[in-house]
Design a protein around this motif. Structure first.
Motif, PDB file in Angstrom:
ATOM      1  N   LEU A   1      17.828  59.163  23.391  1.00 17.84           N
ATOM      2  CA  LEU A   1      18.196  57.951  22.663  1.00 17.84           C
ATOM      3  C   LEU A   1      19.690  57.869  22.387  1.00 17.84           C
ATOM      4  N   SER A   2      20.452  58.616  23.157  1.00 18.99           N
ATOM      5  CA  SER A   2      21.909  58.526  23.044  1.00 18.99           C
ATOM      6  C   SER A   2      22.369  57.103  23.355  1.00 18.99           C
ATOM      7  N   ARG A   3      23.459  56.690  22.756  1.00 17.06           N
ATOM      8  CA  ARG A   3      23.996  55.355  23.036  1.00 17.06           C
ATOM      9  C   ARG A   3      24.434  55.234  24.490  1.00 17.06           C
ATOM     10  N   ASP A   4      24.642  56.366  25.149  1.00 21.12           N
ATOM     11  CA  ASP A   4      25.006  56.324  26.568  1.00 21.12           C
ATOM     12  C   ASP A   4      23.883  55.742  27.415  1.00 21.12           C
TER      13      ASP A   4
ATOM     14  N   VAL B   1      23.618  40.895  32.125  1.00 20.08           N
ATOM     15  CA  VAL B   1      23.214  41.205  33.503  1.00 20.08           C
ATOM     16  C   VAL B   1      24.317  41.987  34.209  1.00 20.08           C
ATOM     17  N   GLU B   2      25.540  41.534  34.042  1.00 20.22           N
ATOM     18  CA  GLU B   2      26.674  42.208  34.699  1.00 20.22           C
ATOM     19  C   GLU B   2      26.854  43.625  34.157  1.00 20.22           C
ATOM     20  N   ALA B   3      26.706  43.794  32.837  1.00 21.50           N
ATOM     21  CA  ALA B   3      26.870  45.133  32.246  1.00 21.50           C
ATOM     22  C   ALA B   3      25.777  46.080  32.719  1.00 21.50           C
ATOM     23  N   LEU B   4      24.542  45.604  32.813  1.00 20.36           N
ATOM     24  CA  LEU B   4      23.438  46.438  33.293  1.00 20.36           C
ATOM     25  C   LEU B   4      23.628  46.818  34.751  1.00 20.36           C
ATOM     26  N   THR B   5      24.044  45.856  35.562  1.00 20.97           N
ATOM     27  CA  THR B   5      24.275  46.139  36.978  1.00 20.97           C
ATOM     28  C   THR B   5      25.355  47.190  37.146  1.00 20.97           C
ATOM     29  N   TYR B   6      26.422  47.064  36.362  1.00 21.72           N
ATOM     30  CA  TYR B   6      27.513  48.037  36.426  1.00 21.72           C
ATOM     31  C   TYR B   6      27.017  49.435  36.078  1.00 21.72           C
ATOM     32  N   ARG B   7      26.227  49.535  35.014  1.00 26.70           N
ATOM     33  CA  ARG B   7      25.708  50.852  34.612  1.00 26.70           C
ATOM     34  C   ARG B   7      24.900  51.490  35.742  1.00 26.70           C
ATOM     35  N   LEU B   8      24.047  50.691  36.366  1.00 26.08           N
ATOM     36  CA  LEU B   8      23.156  51.240  37.389  1.00 26.08           C
ATOM     37  C   LEU B   8      23.896  51.588  38.677  1.00 26.08           C
TER      38      LEU B   8
ATOM     39  N   TYR C   1      24.604  57.371  34.851  1.00 24.08           N
ATOM     40  CA  TYR C   1      23.545  56.694  34.107  1.00 24.08           C
ATOM     41  C   TYR C   1      22.230  56.761  34.879  1.00 24.08           C
ATOM     42  N   PRO C   2      21.530  57.895  34.849  1.00 20.28           N
ATOM     43  CA  PRO C   2      20.241  57.964  35.553  1.00 20.28           C
ATOM     44  C   PRO C   2      19.155  57.137  34.855  1.00 20.28           C
ATOM     45  N   LEU C   3      19.355  56.853  33.559  1.00 23.94           N
ATOM     46  CA  LEU C   3      18.357  56.140  32.758  1.00 23.94           C
ATOM     47  C   LEU C   3      19.052  55.059  31.941  1.00 23.94           C
ATOM     48  N   VAL C   4      18.412  53.889  31.864  1.00 26.53           N
ATOM     49  CA  VAL C   4      18.855  52.828  30.959  1.00 26.53           C
ATOM     50  C   VAL C   4      17.636  52.385  30.156  1.00 26.53           C
ATOM     51  N   VAL C   5      17.752  52.430  28.841  1.00 26.05           N
ATOM     52  CA  VAL C   5      16.674  51.998  27.948  1.00 26.05           C
ATOM     53  C   VAL C   5      17.096  50.678  27.306  1.00 26.05           C
ATOM     54  N   ILE C   6      16.501  49.594  27.769  1.00 22.31           N
ATOM     55  CA  ILE C   6      16.791  48.278  27.197  1.00 22.31           C
ATOM     56  C   ILE C   6      15.854  48.065  26.019  1.00 22.31           C
ATOM     57  N   HIS C   7      16.406  47.833  24.855  1.00 20.24           N
ATOM     58  CA  HIS C   7      15.553  47.680  23.669  1.00 20.24           C
ATOM     59  C   HIS C   7      16.050  46.514  22.828  1.00 20.24           C
TER      60      HIS C   7
END
Length: 557
Positions: A358-361, A186-193, A198-204
């Protein structure tokens, strides 16, 4: 009050010895003493016509304690007396009074005993809806006081916002996310956003790792406290894709409404793609917000839009969103659908993503637990709930849960763990008594418990509804379609099922309440969906023909 308590003990002893008449007399006497004490604590004022009675200060504290800790007990004793006398309606009325007079924080064991007894009485009277309502209330109490080690099949739920002076709900939310092993994610996702790059985050990740839970109970609440560049964050959670522009617009309206905005009124008419983009752009420019569009279970978009031409409008919308400052997109989907996103690299300008979606970024992998982490998590959860398991049982359980590469699916751990606690299995010996496949037995028992909550008369209908909330796609992969009430009724009727409308109402209500089935509120019509792909194979184990045969035989009988 002390004398009343003595009579309460005498009533308890009489009940244990089967002396119902004495138990009734003693419990009633205890209540009478409390009533008399209450009358004695007030003395008449000099002018009774003008002033109310004034309380006697010296007696008030002791009487208050008696009412807080004892009144519910005496009423509970009378309820048990009514049960012993074969008077279920009187018992239910008395137990409801006991429930209303017993706060869990004052006497938790008594509160749970009252709820268990009341639930059993409602069930025996075939009032399954009331029985399940009491069961849900008991579950909430157990969760609040950390007596439940596992959450079962349902998502972790976000808690109600606490009052400014009350931080307990906020603490509980944090504890549940930590207990799921996902606080760091959760903390890592919040930081990215919060970062412009990071205009896009693909959680898979694979099915059952908790993608929906981490969004609903982790990321969305976390973003409410996120202020990138001083802007408030608005998390918009989208969970349906049949008419995706309207779904996004309705989700946006709901998010604004949750923030108390006047703009959160859902429009009556459907919205087109261009108008939706304009609305999002205007909100980011004029209200000083960062908007995060979160598309949960995004694999369902590819099921709804089976052909590429059907998907191109959404792809255009997605690119437009990514090019609007302070508008972020999160896509959460099963990893076996990840390759569909490569369609955007054909015929669309992806400069904003360096032409590599699909970059790791931009990807964020959410995986299963390692076996060692699963053992630690089970020990932590069970110890916190005072549900102590043998170390050998934990070792065997994790070995059964682990895949060939030594990973444990979070959903399977939660379902099996919840049933383990429900059956009070704390030793390896009791676990092995379940048979050659104890893990599968526990999962089947978990589903059977929910079906049984619907009542024997409705059990086959409940199993048939669960089956109808599954399907296979063109590549023969099992999945969980979203179906409206009308969809379910149509399929039941086509298959010749015999049932009453009230039965289906009850079954859907209990399946949703149990966490096995999502209710997805929507305009103009709500939809239902099985909660996890993991449960699809279990829901499909009995054929519709077999279930229909038993359902119609029971209805006909």
């Amino acid at each position: 009050p002390r004398l009343a308590r003595d009579h309460g003990y005498l009533a308890e002893v009489a009940l244990s010895e089967g002396d119902v008449a004495t138990a009734q007399t003693q419990a009633e006497r205890a209540l009478e003493i409390l009533a008399i004490a209450g009358a004695l604590t007030t003395k008449p004022s000099p002018d009774q016509d003008l002033e109310p009675p004034k309380p006697e200060p010296a007696l008030q504290p002791e009487l208050g304690i008696a009412h807080q800790f004892q009144r519910g007990w005496y009423l509970y004793l009378l309820g048990r007396v009514n049960i012993a006398q074969g008077q279920p309606e009187a018992a239910i009325a008395m137990l409801e009074l006991a429930r209303a007079n017993t706060a869990p924080k004052s006497d938790l064991p008594l509160c749970l005993s009252i709820l268990q007894t009341l639930q059993k009485q409602y069930y025996q009277q075939k009032d399954y809806r009331a029985a399940y309502g009491v069961k849900l209330h008991q579950r909430r109490v157990e969760t609040r006081f950390r007596l439940r080690a596992f959450i079962g099949a349902g998502e972790i739920q976000p808690q109600e916002r606490p009052q400014a002076s009350d931080r307990s709900a906020q603490t509980l939310l944090s504890t549940e996310i930590q207990a799921s092993g996902r606080q760091g994610d959760v903390e890592a996702l919040t930081y990215r956003l919060e970062q412009a790059r990071y205009p896009l985050v693909v959680i898979h990740g694979p099915s059952g790792v908790g993608k929906s839970s981490i969004l609903y109970a982790g990321l969305v609440p976390a973003l409410a406290k996120s202020f990138p560049e001083g802007r408030a964050s608005l998390a918009v959670l989208v969970r349906g894709y049949r008419d995706w522009p309207d779904e996004v617009n309705q989700a946006l309206a709901y998010a604004l409404q949750q923030q108390g905005s006047d703009e959160g009124i859902p429009p009556a008419a459907p919205i087109d793609q261009a108008a939706l983009i304009d609305r999002l752009k205007t909100l980011t420019e004029q209200s000083y917000r960062q908007i995060v569009l979160i598309f949960d279970q995004f694999e369902e978009f590819f099921v709804e839009a089976a052909e590429l031409p059907q998907r191109r409008d959404f792809y255009t919308f997605l690119i437009d969103c990514l090019n609007i400052p302070y508008l972020k997109v999160v896509l959460a989907l099963r990893e076996d659908y990840l390759h569909y996103l490569l369609e955007l690299e054909r015929g669309f300008d992806l400069d904003i993503l360096n032409n590599d979606i699909l970059s790791r970024d931009y990807r964020f992998y959410l995986g299963n637990f390692k076996a060692t982490d699963a053992k630690f998590l089970i020990r932590r959860l069970t110890d916190d709930a005072h549900f102590y398991l043998e170390t050998t049982l934990i070792d065997c359980l994790v070995a059964d849960l682990a895949t060939a590469i030594g990973e444990v699916r979070p959903i399977e751990l939660q379902v099996v763990g919840a049933q383990l606690q429900r059956q009070n299995i704390t030793t390896l010996a009791k676990y092995l008594e379940l048979g050659d496949h104890p893990k599968e037995t526990l999962v089947q028992n978990f589903l059977s418990t929910v079906v049984q909550d619907c009542g024997a008369e409705n059990a086959y209908l409940a199993r048939l509804v669960l089956y109808l909330l599954t399907d296979v796609d063109r590549e023969n992969r099992a999945y969980r379609p979203q179906k409206s009430r009308e969809d379910l009724e149509e399929e039941l009727d086509l298959r010749g099922a015999e049932y009453e409308t009230e039965q289906l109402d009850l079954v859907l209500e209990i399946l949703v309440g149990s966490g096995l089935v999502f209710l997805l509120p929507d305009i103009p019509i709500d939809r239902y969906q099985l909660v996890h792909d993991y449960l699809v194979s279990y829901a499909r184990r009995e054929t519709p023909a077999h279930l229909l045969k038993h359902l119609n035989r029971r209805q006909g009988g």
